[in-house]
Design an enzyme around this catalytic site. Sequence first.
Site, short mmCIF file in Angstrom:
data_model
loop_
_atom_site.label_atom_id
_atom_site.label_comp_id
_atom_site.label_asym_id
_atom_site.label_seq_id
_atom_site.Cartn_x
_atom_site.Cartn_y
_atom_site.Cartn_z
N ARG A 1 0.86 -1.19 0.00
CA ARG A 1 0.00 0.00 0.00
C ARG A 1 0.89 1.23 0.00
O ARG A 1 1.92 1.27 0.69
CB ARG A 1 -0.92 0.03 1.23
CG ARG A 1 -2.12 -0.92 1.15
CD ARG A 1 -3.15 -0.48 0.09
NE ARG A 1 -4.29 -1.38 0.04
CZ ARG A 1 -4.41 -2.42 -0.78
NH1 ARG A 1 -3.44 -2.71 -1.63
NH2 ARG A 1 -5.51 -3.15 -0.77
N ASP B 1 4.19 -0.33 -7.00
CA ASP B 1 2.92 -0.61 -7.69
C ASP B 1 1.79 0.20 -7.04
O ASP B 1 0.67 0.18 -7.53
CB ASP B 1 2.60 -2.11 -7.59
CG ASP B 1 1.35 -2.50 -8.36
OD1 ASP B 1 1.26 -2.16 -9.56
OD2 ASP B 1 0.45 -3.13 -7.77
N GLU C 1 -2.62 7.63 -4.72
CA GLU C 1 -3.03 7.00 -5.98
C GLU C 1 -4.52 7.14 -6.28
O GLU C 1 -4.93 7.07 -7.44
CB GLU C 1 -2.65 5.51 -5.99
CG GLU C 1 -3.48 4.66 -5.04
CD GLU C 1 -3.11 3.18 -5.10
OE1 GLU C 1 -1.91 2.85 -5.06
OE2 GLU C 1 -4.04 2.34 -5.20
N HIS D 1 -0.95 -0.05 -9.69
CA HIS D 1 -1.70 -1.00 -8.86
C HIS D 1 -2.23 -2.18 -9.69
O HIS D 1 -3.43 -2.47 -9.70
CB HIS D 1 -2.86 -0.28 -8.14
CG HIS D 1 -3.23 -0.93 -6.84
ND1 HIS D 1 -3.53 -0.22 -5.70
CD2 HIS D 1 -3.36 -2.24 -6.49
CE1 HIS D 1 -3.82 -1.06 -4.72
NE2 HIS D 1 -3.72 -2.29 -5.18
P1 NAD Z 1 -1.52 -11.17 5.02
O1 NAD Z 1 -2.55 -10.70 5.99
O2 NAD Z 1 -1.47 -12.59 4.64
O3 NAD Z 1 -0.07 -10.75 5.54
C1 NAD Z 1 0.21 -9.50 6.11
C2 NAD Z 1 1.34 -9.70 7.13
O4 NAD Z 1 1.66 -8.41 7.65
C3 NAD Z 1 0.94 -10.60 8.31
O5 NAD Z 1 1.91 -11.61 8.49
C4 NAD Z 1 0.89 -9.63 9.48
O6 NAD Z 1 1.27 -10.22 10.71
C5 NAD Z 1 1.91 -8.59 9.04
N1 NAD Z 1 1.79 -7.34 9.79
C6 NAD Z 1 0.68 -6.80 10.35
N2 NAD Z 1 1.00 -5.67 10.99
C7 NAD Z 1 2.34 -5.52 10.84
C8 NAD Z 1 3.27 -4.55 11.31
N3 NAD Z 1 2.88 -3.53 12.08
N4 NAD Z 1 4.55 -4.69 10.97
C9 NAD Z 1 4.96 -5.74 10.20
N5 NAD Z 1 4.13 -6.70 9.74
C10 NAD Z 1 2.84 -6.58 10.06
O7 NAD Z 1 -1.71 -10.25 3.74
P2 NAD Z 1 -1.22 -10.55 2.24
O8 NAD Z 1 -2.31 -11.24 1.50
O9 NAD Z 1 0.13 -11.12 2.27
O10 NAD Z 1 -1.18 -9.06 1.66
C11 NAD Z 1 -0.19 -8.13 2.09
C12 NAD Z 1 -0.57 -6.74 1.61
O11 NAD Z 1 -0.48 -6.72 0.18
C13 NAD Z 1 -2.05 -6.37 1.89
O12 NAD Z 1 -2.16 -5.74 3.12
C14 NAD Z 1 -2.40 -5.45 0.76
O13 NAD Z 1 -2.28 -4.11 1.22
C15 NAD Z 1 -1.34 -5.72 -0.31
N6 NAD Z 1 -1.90 -6.17 -1.59
C16 NAD Z 1 -1.58 -5.49 -2.71
C17 NAD Z 1 -2.08 -5.89 -3.95
C18 NAD Z 1 -1.72 -5.17 -5.24
O14 NAD Z 1 -2.37 -5.40 -6.26
N7 NAD Z 1 -0.70 -4.33 -5.26
C19 NAD Z 1 -2.93 -6.99 -4.01
C20 NAD Z 1 -3.23 -7.68 -2.84
C21 NAD Z 1 -2.71 -7.26 -1.62
#
Ligand code: NAD
Length: 330
Positions: free
Chosen positions: A233, A257, A262, A294
């Site tokens: 994000r 990305d 955005e 994105h």
């Molecule tokens: P997920 O929930 O499986 O993993 C997120 C991880 O972040 C978890 O292990 C959690 O413990 C950790 N976390 C939470 N708070 C934290 C902190 N303060 N410091 C460090 N780590 C922390 O999520 P995911 O499916 O792996 O997705 C990750 C991120 O990717 C999402 O939050 C989303 O914003 C982003 N995303 C982007 C796209 C894109 O198209 N660019 C698509 C999907 C997801």
Amino acid sequence: MKVVFFSSKRYDEDYFRTANDVGHELVFHETKLSPRYAVLAQGARAVCVFVNDRVDRETLERLKEQGVQFVALRCAGFNNVDLAAARDLGIAVVRVPVYSPHAVAEHTIALLLTLNRRIHRSFNRVREGNFSLEGLVGFDLHGLTAGIIGTGKIGQIVAHLFQAFGCGVLCYDIAENETLKNDGARYVDLDTLFEKSDIISLHCPLLEATHHLIDEDAIAKMKSGVTIVNTSRGGLIDTTAVIRGLKSGQIGNLAIDVYEEEDSMFFEDQSARVMQDDVFARLLTFPNVLVTGHQAFFTDTALTQIARVTLDNLSDLESTGSCSNEIQIN
Ligand code: NAD
């Protein structure tokens, strides 16, 4: 159930119509959801929204007035939703927690390789008959240290991909991932990750605690010439601090990305307009910065899964009043 879609594109309509076996009544609007446009949901039990729709308290109150009971996010992240307000109003919020973590992880590596090996520059050169290699020097990934912040579904795959390149992997997360530990990744504190990593890849959610995680102080702790990749994000990065880091050379490469501002630009064709965001415009001037709009999630596999799970979520809510993909807050 009548479902009104906001921020809808042609591909949303295509994938959702294909997945709609149950016969929900789907109404698609390109308009972004905001208090002003909540009226478009009149008569619908559910709205379906995306990452940059505004789902704050005011919008939810307007939706409630239209009879909306469910908000279905067709994405995983939910930082744009006021969950406390939804709870107060009795509106259930569901999401698609997993659609294809591989899609995002693979795009992360695609960005890194493109940027490192200057493919974005050589593509244009070769098409103009310019076969000079000046300015195209990259570096081997093998033997470098990759720092992964957030080792959930996407971060875990990215960590494994780095290991496949022969990189050492350092991780930071509030919860350690046992699979990664067993596979040789090492958890460290954030400062150590900043100090030791050649490449830093962000995969944690945007929360108050992670807003501007990459700021002036963090950048100062990093290795000189560090490469930063953000497919999570935009708000995780303080963009003006990163621009200062790029100008000084402290940051050697940046691939993103996502961008913190955005929502006023991405997902739209803005090519005939004058860019109003001077910070973003400055980013685009750097030869060592690569930006995609994105699109990390944007694969056929992911879009198929997003449509299927979103419609299943709504069917569950309709038939049982609950759904395993409902976002719970305490
Ligand atoms: P997920 O929930 O499986 O993993 C997120 C991880 O972040 C978890 O292990 C959690 O413990 C950790 N976390 C939470 N708070 C934290 C902190 N303060 N410091 C460090 N780590 C922390 O999520 P995911 O499916 O792996 O997705 C990750 C991120 O990717 C999402 O939050 C989303 O914003 C982003 N995303 C982007 C796209 C894109 O198209 N660019 C698509 C999907 C997801």
